[in-house]
Scaffold this active site. Structure first.
Site, short mmCIF file in Angstrom:
data_model
loop_
_atom_site.label_atom_id
_atom_site.label_comp_id
_atom_site.label_asym_id
_atom_site.label_seq_id
_atom_site.Cartn_x
_atom_site.Cartn_y
_atom_site.Cartn_z
N ARG A 43 0.73 -1.30 0.07
CA ARG A 43 0.08 -0.07 -0.11
C ARG A 43 0.89 1.19 0.01
NH1 ARG A 43 -4.37 -2.09 -2.36
NH2 ARG A 43 -5.03 -3.78 -1.15
N HIS A 56 7.89 -7.00 -6.76
CA HIS A 56 6.59 -6.54 -7.43
C HIS A 56 6.37 -4.94 -7.04
CE1 HIS A 56 2.44 -6.12 -8.53
NE2 HIS A 56 2.16 -7.47 -8.61
N TYR A 81 1.00 -1.52 -4.82
CA TYR A 81 -0.07 -1.49 -5.62
C TYR A 81 -0.40 0.12 -5.84
CZ TYR A 81 -1.34 -6.14 -5.00
OH TYR A 81 -1.27 -7.71 -4.63
N HIS A 105 1.79 -2.99 -12.14
CA HIS A 105 0.40 -2.69 -12.65
C HIS A 105 0.74 -1.45 -13.59
CE1 HIS A 105 -1.81 -5.39 -9.63
NE2 HIS A 105 -0.70 -5.78 -10.19
N GLU A 142 2.46 -5.71 -16.31
CA GLU A 142 1.39 -6.92 -16.05
C GLU A 142 0.14 -6.59 -16.70
OE1 GLU A 142 -0.81 -9.12 -12.34
OE2 GLU A 142 1.05 -7.85 -11.98
N ASP A 186 -0.84 -12.49 -16.39
CA ASP A 186 -1.57 -13.06 -15.31
C ASP A 186 -2.68 -13.96 -15.72
OD1 ASP A 186 -3.61 -13.12 -13.11
OD2 ASP A 186 -2.13 -12.14 -12.02
N HIS A 232 -6.26 -12.36 -14.58
CA HIS A 232 -6.25 -11.22 -15.36
C HIS A 232 -6.85 -11.47 -16.69
CE1 HIS A 232 -3.81 -8.76 -12.15
NE2 HIS A 232 -4.72 -9.51 -11.61
N HIS A 240 2.01 -15.00 -13.86
CA HIS A 240 1.45 -14.98 -12.72
C HIS A 240 0.39 -16.26 -12.71
CE1 HIS A 240 2.27 -10.65 -11.23
NE2 HIS A 240 3.42 -11.49 -10.76
N ASP A 259 -10.75 -9.38 -11.22
CA ASP A 259 -9.50 -9.67 -10.74
C ASP A 259 -9.66 -9.99 -9.28
OD1 ASP A 259 -7.03 -9.30 -9.86
OD2 ASP A 259 -6.86 -7.16 -10.02
N HIS A 296 -8.56 -13.44 -7.61
CA HIS A 296 -7.65 -14.74 -7.61
C HIS A 296 -8.24 -15.83 -6.76
CE1 HIS A 296 -3.70 -12.25 -8.81
NE2 HIS A 296 -4.77 -11.63 -9.21
N GLU A 345 0.14 -16.42 -7.06
CA GLU A 345 -0.58 -15.46 -6.00
C GLU A 345 -1.92 -15.65 -5.66
OE1 GLU A 345 1.09 -11.21 -7.94
OE2 GLU A 345 -0.49 -12.18 -9.24
#
Length: 276
Positions: A37, A67, A70, A107, A142, A176, A179, A211, A224, A226, A256
């Site tokens: 975050r 990664h 976000y 992303h 991604e 992904d 995704h 992913h 989205d 998972h 993930e």
């Protein structure tokens, strides 16, 4: 050999992540460069790096995947958010050189009402500012599910970003599975067709990592969410085709899925059992 790993916590450093990966049967791993975050990155200790690099060679780990958080949104409508993204991106890529020749995934971002074209321009502009000539890291865009105003829901959008970047030889794509399913690509019934389209639009050589996730939603849902391997709409049969496909099986796969370590260990064991 199947190159498979899971998303691990970076709180205790690189060496701890590698040891944890080995414990669950993995031979690679993914981690956040900082709190997902946002916030400051964890301090990198030279002793940890040296031990990690030695163990990486000993355990035959060919690659790891970092990664971005976000909150890194290069195409936000808010200037302060874009500045944060730029600073975070640049800092992360500098830190990645402690572990040369690895992968960094992000992303592309959400344009938040500015339109896809503006989003594409802002993302590519950011990449032109943070990529540097002698970097050893490959930066991966991604594939996204297309929820809200996400950029990167189609191969064409990713190509439009890459084409505007001067040092685009430093760029690749992370596909992904959740995704692309949610974005409307039929990897369940037409994996060959999806990969042929990827090759036609982007060039299959751009594909550097997968992913590997099941999806809680059917194709085209743009959600989205998972799911654990074999427990969603993609299913085990399609997953088996994905990890064994001639164009994919040499790539690193990263889980993930909504799991703790024991769940990842079970999935890794299962995936190894169906890898041919």
């Amino acid at each position: 050999m199947l190159t498979i790993g899971a998303h691990l916590s970076s709180s205790k450093g690189y060496t701890a992540m590698l040891k944890q990966a080995v414990e669950i049967g993995a031979n690679t791993f993914q981690f956040f460069t900082r709190n997902p975050r946002g916030g400051n990155a964890k301090e990198i200790k030279q002793e940890d790096i040296e031990t990690f690099l030695d163990l990486m060679e000993k355990e035959s780990f060919s690659v790891i995947l970092a990664h971005a958080p976000y909150t890194l949104n290069c195409c936000s409508a808010k200037e302060e958010t874009r500045v944060f993204a730029l600073n975070t991106f640049a800092d992360d890529l500098k830190s990645m050189e402690y572990t040369p020749n690895q992968l960094y995934n992000f992303h592309p971002g959400s344009h938040v009402g500015q339109g896809e074209q503006k989003g594409i321009e802002l993302i590519s502009d950011a990449l032109n500012k943070v990529l540097f000539e002698d970097m050893t890291t490959t930066v991966l865009l991604e594939t996204m599910a297309g929820k809200g105003s996400e950029v990167g829901k189609s191969f064409e959008e990713l190509k439009a970003i890459i084409d505007r970047v001067e040092l685009n030889q430093k760029l690749g794509v992370c596909l992904d599975t959740c995704h692309v399913n949610d974005a409307g690509y039929d990897i369940i019934n037409n994996l060959d067709g999806v990969l042929e389209e990827f090759d036609k639009v982007l060039g299959i050589e751009r594909l550097k990592a997968i992913h590997l996730n099941d999806s809680k939603n059917p194709i085209g849902a743009h959600k989205d969410r998972h799911e654990k391997i074999g427990e969603g709409y993609i299913g085990n049969e399609a997953i088996e085709r994905i990890i064994n496909h001639a164009s994919l099986k040499h790539l690193p796969f990263y889980l993930e899925t909504p799991n703790e370590l024991d769940g990842y260990a079970k999935e890794i064991s299962f995936l190894k059992s169906i890898y041919k």
